[in-house]
Design an enzyme around this catalytic site. Structure first.
Site, PDB file in Angstrom:
ATOM      1  N   SER A   1       0.801  -1.278  -0.091  1.00 21.35           N
ATOM      2  CA  SER A   1       0.141  -0.179  -0.160  1.00 21.35           C
ATOM      3  C   SER A   1       0.915   1.379   0.070  1.00 21.35           C
ATOM      4  CB  SER A   1      -1.053  -0.022   1.171  1.00 21.35           C
ATOM      5  OG  SER A   1      -1.766   0.912   1.168  1.00 21.35           O
ATOM      6  N   ASP A   2       0.448   2.191  -0.623  1.00 25.58           N
ATOM      7  CA  ASP A   2       0.926   3.718  -0.347  1.00 25.58           C
ATOM      8  C   ASP A   2      -0.027   4.683  -0.343  1.00 25.58           C
ATOM      9  OD1 ASP A   2       3.772   4.701  -0.478  1.00 25.58           O
ATOM     10  OD2 ASP A   2       3.005   5.712  -2.390  1.00 25.58           O
TER      11      ASP A   2
END
Length: 194
Positions: free
Chosen positions: A72-73
């Site tokens: 995730s980012d």
């Protein structure tokens, strides 16, 4: 009953870990180091998705073949500019001054990969800040909270006091959209009961 594969969280973020714990999804946290430099003229949506995928794929390479990896980012975007973590106080002051009395986009990408397939998406949330004085911004920097946060603030911390309203997913702004994460896992046949 078949046991679920191990879920690997390819992130060192304590906020993402806390969100997974909140919905009782068991996982192992295994951060990876990747180059997080945006490419020339890279759009925020493409950048955040590329980062999530690269984290997940890098972690999958050092995982068991049956594991499921979640990358995730999160980035802040305003007028096409990506606001990552501040380089220093001056950078933080610049970002928060732009966010002051303005609406910005928080983009959080999630990528779930296995040895044979992957699912990914980007969740966009609109966040509107109230007006911030230079004194408020400087005092906020001195708390230490903005130093490692995209856009130089934490909605779940002291930075929440600057937010007039949001339109979209609160958990995505914190760092992991919970509904969409569970939905993508379910699409891969992985369900967790809470």
């Amino acid at each position: 009953m078949l046991s679920q594969p191990t879920l690997i969280l390819a992130s060192q973020s304590p906020r993402r870990a806390e969100l997974l714990k909140q919905i009782q999804i068991p996982f192992i946290q295994r951060p990876v180091n990747i180059d997080e430099t945006p490419t020339k003229d890279e759009k925020p949506e493409l950048y955040v998705l590329r980062m999530a995928l690269e984290k997940a794929k890098a972690s999958l390479q050092i995982s068991e073949s049956k594991d499921v990896v979640l990358g995730s980012d999160t980035v802040i975007a305003i007028d096409g500019e990506i606001f990552g973590k501040p380089k220093d106080q001056a950078d933080s002051m610049r970002m928060l001054s732009i966010l002051s009395d303005n609406t910005h986009q928080v983009l959080t990408a999630i990528a779930i990969v296995t040895a044979t397939q992957h699912k990914h998406l980007v969740v966009s949330t609109q966040v509107t800040f109230g007006s911030l004085s230079q004194k408020q911004i400087k005092q906020y920097w001195q708390t230490g909270e903005p130093k490692d946060k995209a856009g130089s603030y934490a909605i779940q911390g002291l930075g929440g006091q600057f937010v007039k309203h949001i339109q979209g997913s609160y958990s995505a702004v914190v760092g992991l959209p919970l509904y969409q994460t569970k939905t993508l896992l379910a699409e891969l046949g992985i369900t967790y009961e809470c």
